[in-house]
Design a protein around this motif. Structure first.
Motif, PDB file in Angstrom:
ATOM      1  N   CYS A 186       0.069  -1.462   0.355  1.00  0.00           N
ATOM      2  CA  CYS A 186       0.622  -2.124  -0.560  1.00  0.00           C
ATOM      3  C   CYS A 186       1.064  -1.347  -1.510  1.00  0.00           C
ATOM      4  CB  CYS A 186      -1.022  -3.120  -0.433  1.00  0.00           C
ATOM      5  SG  CYS A 186      -1.280  -3.898   1.028  1.00  0.00           S
ATOM      6  N   CYS A 237      -7.360  -4.771   1.338  1.00  0.00           N
ATOM      7  CA  CYS A 237      -6.757  -6.051   1.413  1.00  0.00           C
ATOM      8  C   CYS A 237      -6.564  -5.974   3.169  1.00  0.00           C
ATOM      9  CB  CYS A 237      -5.801  -6.720   0.902  1.00  0.00           C
ATOM     10  SG  CYS A 237      -4.202  -5.214   1.327  1.00  0.00           S
ATOM     11  N   CYS A 244      -5.712   0.131   1.626  1.00  0.00           N
ATOM     12  CA  CYS A 244      -5.861  -0.909   0.911  1.00  0.00           C
ATOM     13  C   CYS A 244      -6.891  -2.280   0.965  1.00  0.00           C
ATOM     14  CB  CYS A 244      -4.312  -1.593   0.645  1.00  0.00           C
ATOM     15  SG  CYS A 244      -4.792  -3.471  -1.020  1.00  0.00           S
ATOM     16  N   HIS A 284       0.316  -7.059  -2.936  1.00  0.00           N
ATOM     17  CA  HIS A 284      -0.539  -7.106  -1.302  1.00  0.00           C
ATOM     18  C   HIS A 284       1.422  -6.595  -1.123  1.00  0.00           C
ATOM     19  CE1 HIS A 284      -4.099  -6.155  -2.278  1.00  0.00           C
ATOM     20  NE2 HIS A 284      -4.276  -7.660  -2.979  1.00  0.00           N
TER      21      HIS A 284
HETATM   22 ZN   LIG Z   1      -3.191  -4.831  -0.039  1.00  0.00          ZN
END
Ligand SMILES: [Zn+2]
Length: 315
Positions: free
Chosen positions: A176, A171, A169, A159
């Motif tokens: 990332c 996340c 992403c 990340h």
């Molecule tokens: Zn990420």
């Protein structure tokens, strides 16, 4: 000879093994992960530990490698994207059920420790482990010690942002590294090529039953091994991102070796040759420093079990 049990707790399966002090797995047990229930997950962990203890009585401790953020006291899983664990006091729960000391570690950290001690990182005190699969996992050995960071959640290399405002992403951020250099990134690359330029991607489409969505990692590797230029191009694209990312990590960490695991590593030199070339092209101070070695992991999917078991031994 002391025996410990390592348990790898992933989103789909719980895999456990009895491990001796040479890192050898004497016996393994697997169960599906009841991933929607924290309580049931703890129960399955206790169950596999009990089964193995029933066969090898003299087990000393249990190491859990969990796919999530583990706190610095190695007791609580703060967050696990593929499990229902949120601030889950898993050490206390499992200790209560099995009556043995339990150590909890992030699964990629456990894998890094296994590879550093018994696998491709043997004898290397400064090692970076990268697993290239669905995403990118990371683990860091510095000065012979597992580096966890202040709050236990360091080495999440997947990340770090390599492209400002880049691909989305899971996340929540964009750009990332794992969106460009993982096994999933390779598949996305091949499917896009097959959609946009079906004539170029003929062999890939053939292996994928004629549909871009039918193309996955093994098909791309197979086509690349046959020398298919579209598949090789996909590997080169992803490997450039891998090599560039490793060069950035080397600028910060200066490791002796990068150990590459995960599903994508099964492609071997198809990945490593272009990744090494990209690494050496991108490395800062090249020509005036030693190139860190880039090698494939040796313990395969069992590295997490071996590493978690050994961390429980040296708790
Ligand atoms: Zn990420």
């Amino acid at each position: 000879m002391t025996l410990t049990i390592g348990v790898d707790v992933g989103g789909t399966k719980v895999a456990a093994g009895v491990v001796d002090d040479h890192g050898r797995i004497l016996e393994k047990v697997r169960r599906p992960t009841p991933s929607t229930s924290p309580h049931e997950t703890a129960r399955v962990i206790a169950e596999v530990v009990d089964i193995l203890r029933g066969r090898f009585g003299e087990v000393e401790a249990v190491g859990l490698g969990a796919a999530g953020f583990v706190d610095e006291s190695r007791s609580t899983v703060l967050f696990a994207p593929n499990l229902a664990w949120r601030d889950e006091p898993i050490k206390k729960k499992v200790e209560g059920e099995v009556g043995l000391p339990v150590v909890v570690e992030n699964d990629a950290n456990a894998t890094a420790w296994g590879e550093a001690k018994f696998g491709a990182g043997r004898g290397e005190d400064h090692m970076v482990l990268i697993t290239l699969g669905t995403g990118i996992g990371g683990g860091l050995i510095l000065g012979g010690e597992l580096y966890r960071g202040r709050f236990g959640i360091g080495a999440e290399f997947g990340h770090y942002r390599v492209v400002p405002d880049g691909r989305r992403c899971g996340c929540g951020n964009r750009g990332c590294w794992e969106q460009y250099a993982s096994g999933n990134a390779l598949v996305a690359e091949a499917r896009e090529l097959a959609r946009v330029s079906p004539a170029l991607a003929g062999r890939l489409l053939e292996l994928g039953d004629g549909r871009p969505e039918g193309i996955s990692g093994p098909e791309i590797t197979e086509a690349a091994r046959e020398g298919d230029s579209a598949a090789l191009e996909c590997f080169r694209t992803v490997a450039r991102w891998v090599g560039q990312g490793l060069a950035d990590l080397a600028a910060i960490l200066d490791p002796g070796a990068f150990v590459i695991g995960g599903g994508l590593s099964e492609a071997g030199d198809l990945l490593l040759d272009p990744a090494r070339a990209a690494f050496q092209n991108a490395l800062t101070g090249r020509g005036h420093r030693v190139f860190a070695d880039i090698r494939i992991a040796e313990l395969g999917p069992d590295a997490g079990i071996v590493g978690a078991a050994d961390l429980a031994r040296s708790r």
